[in-house]
Motif scaffolding. Structure first.
Motif, PDB file in Angstrom:
ATOM      1  N   ALA A  63       0.853  -1.185   0.000  1.00  0.00           N
ATOM      2  CA  ALA A  63       0.000   0.000   0.000  1.00  0.00           C
ATOM      3  C   ALA A  63       0.891   1.238   0.000  1.00  0.00           C
ATOM      4  N   CYS A  64       0.345   2.343  -0.478  1.00  0.00           N
ATOM      5  CA  CYS A  64       1.083   3.598  -0.460  1.00  0.00           C
ATOM      6  C   CYS A  64       0.132   4.736  -0.129  1.00  0.00           C
ATOM      7  N   LEU A  65       0.712   5.872   0.242  1.00  0.00           N
ATOM      8  CA  LEU A  65      -0.084   7.058   0.550  1.00  0.00           C
ATOM      9  C   LEU A  65       0.804   8.284   0.518  1.00  0.00           C
ATOM     10  N   VAL A  66       0.168   9.435   0.576  1.00  0.00           N
ATOM     11  CA  VAL A  66       0.861  10.704   0.715  1.00  0.00           C
ATOM     12  C   VAL A  66       0.472  11.262   2.078  1.00  0.00           C
ATOM     13  N   ALA A  67       1.457  11.406   2.951  1.00  0.00           N
ATOM     14  CA  ALA A  67       1.207  11.968   4.282  1.00  0.00           C
ATOM     15  C   ALA A  67       1.226  13.491   4.160  1.00  0.00           C
ATOM     16  N   VAL A  68       0.121  14.126   4.541  1.00  0.00           N
ATOM     17  CA  VAL A  68      -0.007  15.583   4.467  1.00  0.00           C
ATOM     18  C   VAL A  68      -0.232  16.152   5.862  1.00  0.00           C
ATOM     19  N   GLN A 126       7.695  13.155  -7.749  1.00  0.00           N
ATOM     20  CA  GLN A 126       7.836  14.410  -7.011  1.00  0.00           C
ATOM     21  C   GLN A 126       6.973  15.506  -7.633  1.00  0.00           C
ATOM     22  N   HIS A 127       6.904  15.540  -8.945  1.00  0.00           N
ATOM     23  CA  HIS A 127       6.072  16.534  -9.625  1.00  0.00           C
ATOM     24  C   HIS A 127       4.613  16.404  -9.182  1.00  0.00           C
ATOM     25  N   LYS A 128       4.109  15.175  -9.114  1.00  0.00           N
ATOM     26  CA  LYS A 128       2.730  14.959  -8.671  1.00  0.00           C
ATOM     27  C   LYS A 128       2.578  15.248  -7.179  1.00  0.00           C
ATOM     28  N   LEU A 129       3.593  14.903  -6.394  1.00  0.00           N
ATOM     29  CA  LEU A 129       3.547  15.195  -4.953  1.00  0.00           C
ATOM     30  C   LEU A 129       3.442  16.693  -4.686  1.00  0.00           C
ATOM     31  N   ASN A 130       4.039  17.494  -5.551  1.00  0.00           N
ATOM     32  CA  ASN A 130       3.998  18.942  -5.372  1.00  0.00           C
ATOM     33  C   ASN A 130       2.567  19.470  -5.331  1.00  0.00           C
ATOM     34  N   SER A 131       1.639  18.781  -5.991  1.00  0.00           N
ATOM     35  CA  SER A 131       0.245  19.229  -5.983  1.00  0.00           C
ATOM     36  C   SER A 131      -0.418  19.018  -4.621  1.00  0.00           C
ATOM     37  N   TYR A 132       0.218  18.245  -3.750  1.00  0.00           N
ATOM     38  CA  TYR A 132      -0.338  17.949  -2.429  1.00  0.00           C
ATOM     39  C   TYR A 132       0.098  18.961  -1.369  1.00  0.00           C
ATOM     40  N   GLY A 133       0.912  19.918  -1.734  1.00  0.00           N
ATOM     41  CA  GLY A 133       1.319  20.953  -0.793  1.00  0.00           C
ATOM     42  C   GLY A 133       2.735  20.764  -0.285  1.00  0.00           C
ATOM     43  N   GLU A 134       3.097  21.600   0.659  1.00  0.00           N
ATOM     44  CA  GLU A 134       4.450  21.605   1.236  1.00  0.00           C
ATOM     45  C   GLU A 134       4.613  20.502   2.276  1.00  0.00           C
ATOM     46  N   GLY A 135       5.827  19.978   2.382  1.00  0.00           N
ATOM     47  CA  GLY A 135       6.170  19.053   3.456  1.00  0.00           C
ATOM     48  C   GLY A 135       5.476  17.708   3.417  1.00  0.00           C
ATOM     49  N   VAL A 136       5.023  17.276   2.257  1.00  0.00           N
ATOM     50  CA  VAL A 136       4.350  15.986   2.164  1.00  0.00           C
ATOM     51  C   VAL A 136       5.379  14.857   2.063  1.00  0.00           C
ATOM     52  N   GLU A 137       4.963  13.669   2.409  1.00  0.00           N
ATOM     53  CA  GLU A 137       5.836  12.490   2.345  1.00  0.00           C
ATOM     54  C   GLU A 137       5.124  11.379   1.592  1.00  0.00           C
ATOM     55  N   TYR A 138       5.834  10.737   0.689  1.00  0.00           N
ATOM     56  CA  TYR A 138       5.327   9.529   0.037  1.00  0.00           C
ATOM     57  C   TYR A 138       5.725   8.360   0.917  1.00  0.00           C
ATOM     58  N   ARG A 139       4.748   7.551   1.315  1.00  0.00           N
ATOM     59  CA  ARG A 139       5.007   6.443   2.233  1.00  0.00           C
ATOM     60  C   ARG A 139       4.467   5.134   1.661  1.00  0.00           C
ATOM     61  N   VAL A 140       5.167   4.058   1.972  1.00  0.00           N
ATOM     62  CA  VAL A 140       4.813   2.728   1.476  1.00  0.00           C
ATOM     63  C   VAL A 140       4.740   1.752   2.648  1.00  0.00           C
ATOM     64  N   TRP A 141       3.770   0.862   2.571  1.00  0.00           N
ATOM     65  CA  TRP A 141       3.607  -0.232   3.536  1.00  0.00           C
ATOM     66  C   TRP A 141       3.672  -1.532   2.748  1.00  0.00           C
TER      67      TRP A 141
END
Length: 171
Positions: A123-128, A150-165
């Motif tokens: 599983a994955c997610l973006v921690a905001v 990273q380009h897509k993560l930028n749309s989620y705002g500042e300081g986000v983290e891509y996380r995987v389980w």
């Protein structure tokens, strides 16, 4: 009915989901009804709501997806991949009235059950909004994104983290 009840989300829950989203997301502009509705319609078996005393107090939207790939935040369409290799936990939000009732925990357990039923182990997610520690407790580990992600993560705002389980925790 004094317990949290978890059930599959449907389009009739969209107004409640949008209300909860607006209450919970203060650092990111809430997604549109079109975007949230597209996700609900695309993956009804992996989207859930928590009810308390007959009222939706929390939701979790997840999608069968491809690891290390994301939808841009507020994407108006959602087409699932033909051969997903993970579940993307797009959004978990709990209204203030649902906190301390275990709504978040119950929704995450429903998510992991759906993941298992789909035969997936990742599983994955973006921690905001500084939620990384919360997701760390569930076993989601920070992953370094490539340039496209990273380009897509930028749309989620500042300081986000891509996380995987991973069920095997091999990353």
């Amino acid at each position: 009915m004094n317990e949290i009840q978890i059930r599959s989300a449907s389009m009739k829950d969209l107004d409640a989901i949008l209300t909860i989203q607006a209450l919970c997301y203060t650092e990111v502009e809430p997604e549109s009804a079109q975007s949230m509705g597209a996700k609900l319609a695309a993956a009804p078996d992996s989207c859930f709501v928590a009810e308390y005393q007959g009222r939706v107090v929390a939701y979790l939207l997840s999608l069968p997806w491809l690891l290390h790939q994301l939808l841009t935040l507020n994407s108006p369409e959602c087409q699932l991949p033909q051969q997903p290799d993970c579940f993307y936990l797009h959004d978990l939000a709990v209204a203030p009235v649902g906190r301390k009732l275990g709504a978040g925990r119950a929704l995450i357990q429903a998510f992991f059950t759906a993941l298992t039923q789909a035969g997936l182990d990742v599983a994955c997610l973006v921690a905001v909004q500084g939620s990384g520690d919360y997701w760390q407790r569930w076993g989601f580990v920070v992953q370094q994104p490539d340039a496209e992600l990273q380009h897509k993560l930028n749309s989620y705002g500042e300081g986000v983290e891509y996380r995987v389980w991973s069920r095997e925790s091999v990353f």
